[in-house]
Design an enzyme around this catalytic site. Structure first.
Site, PDB file in Angstrom:
ATOM      1  N   HIS A  30       0.871  -1.104  -0.018  1.00  0.00           N
ATOM      2  CA  HIS A  30       0.004   0.062  -0.021  1.00  0.00           C
ATOM      3  C   HIS A  30       0.825   1.243  -0.028  1.00  0.00           C
ATOM      4  O   HIS A  30       2.002   1.337   0.221  1.00  0.00           O
ATOM      5  CB  HIS A  30      -0.901  -0.013   1.134  1.00  0.00           C
ATOM      6  CG  HIS A  30      -0.298   0.036   2.562  1.00  0.00           C
ATOM      7  ND1 HIS A  30       0.050   1.268   3.085  1.00  0.00           N
ATOM      8  CD2 HIS A  30       0.249  -0.870   3.348  1.00  0.00           C
ATOM      9  CE1 HIS A  30       0.660   0.968   4.288  1.00  0.00           C
ATOM     10  NE2 HIS A  30       0.695  -0.327   4.320  1.00  0.00           N
TER      11      HIS A  30
ATOM     12  N   CYS B  39       2.576  -5.389   6.821  1.00  0.00           N
ATOM     13  CA  CYS B  39       2.163  -4.870   5.442  1.00  0.00           C
ATOM     14  C   CYS B  39       3.483  -4.315   4.886  1.00  0.00           C
ATOM     15  O   CYS B  39       4.478  -3.854   5.674  1.00  0.00           O
ATOM     16  CB  CYS B  39       1.247  -3.971   5.364  1.00  0.00           C
ATOM     17  SG  CYS B  39      -0.450  -4.832   5.909  1.00  0.00           S
TER      18      CYS B  39
END
Length: 426
Positions: free
Chosen positions: A325, A344
């Site tokens: 992301h 992440c």
């Protein structure tokens, strides 16, 4: 600027700045390492490089191969590097640089510069002709920056504490690191697909690969030591523009509850709302923050400038609830140690990667359309017409066709280079 004659009457001319020469200068061990006797001879000859410190080093960039890290040839390049490192080890290693004292940089004179020169010559970062004077000249500056780049350090040309620590990793430890990663890369050398994305966790770097060549590289931020990014193979199947962020339970427990104890306005400041599992919105006052009660609810951050996922989220199949992301915390990309996430992977220049993902599978998308969707702030989900393979890998040492050898910290202690089972601080 020409290099003037030294006491031995030899007139040294500056090397040409062609790409070929630059690669040769950067390549570690491009020739045989400097033997101890040769180093002594160089010192006795007092080879001087008269230097006005006016060589520009701002344009020094990391030597990158267009071949991907997971190229089938990478293991062979590592094997060649191992031969050179074995020779260095047989010669007794490359010595150390004294710790302590002030940081050294271009223009300074210090006895430790002699140690630094010897160390950089032994690893092939500095040419032997540079000699062993105690002056930190522009040749030492350029060589140190190359060393820093090869080791994932900020290439500031300053011999500070972190750089000295990397310089002082023994040659036999680096050799073992190469051996470990050669085995690792041979096991991953099969066909990866015509197009794929590779995340190298220790390097905190992403490669977008197309038809055997790196189309683009992206700096990344990956998981902390206690919240590691998983090693896995998967496929990217969907993009979420201007996404909501649903806070994972682990982050609610480890981060959100402590922050709410410190500042009850934290949720409001960050546009995070609370819902029960019937989709009823709650007020923060309805929760006992001195317990784990908050983990029983859903916390959702609205799209916007402060959203933790930034402007886009890249989804791939996995059981760890992780994804690639964007991020509003862009300054983290400028750090050498980019291990800050909860598992992440944050992507620098994410729009370039997203455009490539879309163009390679969904041709009616281009960069202009990507920018336009993000600019609107509206939610939009796009499923790729063809999924893209994704490899989250752990490679701490590799080499390329030009002979340049890269090392990174064994941040998750998976190499166990010292055989202790404890975190190796490399």
């Amino acid at each position: 600027m020409n290099l003037l004659s030294g006491p031995d009457g030899l007139k040294l001319q500056r090397k040409s700045k062609t790409r070929r020469d630059f690669l040769r200068l950067c390549a570690i061990g491009c020739g045989l390492p400097l033997l101890a006797g040769t180093a002594a001879q160089a010192q006795n000859q007092q080879v001087e490089w008269v230097d006005n410190f006016d060589i520009a080093t701002d344009n020094i960039t990391e030597v990158k191969s267009s071949a991907p890290t997971l190229s089938p040839e990478t293991a062979d390049y590592i094997a060649a590097a191992m031969n050179r490192y074995q020779l260095i080890v047989q010669q007794g290693g490359w010595g150390t640089v004294s710790q302590g004292g002030k940081a050294l940089r271009i223009g300074m004179k210090d006895p430790r510069v002699v140690e630094l020169r010897h160390r950089l010559i032994m690893s092939g970062d500095l040419e032997q002709q540079a000699g062993l004077s105690d002056t930190f000249d522009s040749y030492v500056d350029a060589a140190l920056r190359r060393f820093q780049l090869r080791h994932g350090l900020i290439p500031d040309g300053v011999m500070g504490e972190g750089t000295v620590a990397a310089l002082n990793i023994p040659a036999h430890v680096r050799l073992r690191q190469l051996e470990t990663n050669m085995i690792r890369l041979r096991s991953m050398s099969g066909f990866k697909g015509d197009r794929y994305v590779m995340v190298n966790i220790p390097a905190a770097e992403i490669e977008a690969v197309e038809n055997g060549y790196v189309r683009s590289r992206h700096t990344a931020v990956v998981g902390k030591i206690d919240r590691q990014t998983p090693i896995l193979n998967s496929k990217i199947y969907e993009l979420n523009f201007n996404p909501y962020w649903t806070v994972p339970k682990s982050i609610i427990r480890k981060d959100l509850i402590p922050k709410m104890k410190e500042d009850p306005e934290y949720l409001a400041k960050n546009n995070i709302r609370i819902f029960d599992w019937s989709n009823n919105e709650l007020n923060w006052q309805q929760i006992d923050w001195n317990t784990d009660e908050a983990t029983q609810y859903r916390f959702t951050q609205d799209p916007g400038a402060e959203n933790s996922l930034g402007s886009v989220r890249i989804n791939f199949h996995n059981k760890h609830q992780v994804y690639l992301h964007d991020t509003p915390s862009k300054t983290l990309f400028g750090e050498a140690n980019r291990f800050h996430s909860s598992g992440c992977v944050r992507v620098q220049n994410v729009r370039e990667l997203v455009t490539w993902l879309l163009q390679s599978t969904t041709p009616d998308w281009n960069r202009s359309r990507v920018d336009g969707v993000i600019r609107t702030g509206d939610r939009e989900d796009v499923k790729l017409k063809r999924s893209i393979p994704l490899y989250l890998t752990y490679v701490t040492a590799w080499a390329n066709a030009d002979g340049v050898v890269h090392f990174r910290d064994d941040i998750y202690n998976r190499d166990d280079l010292y055989g202790t089972g404890e975190q190796a601080r490399l």
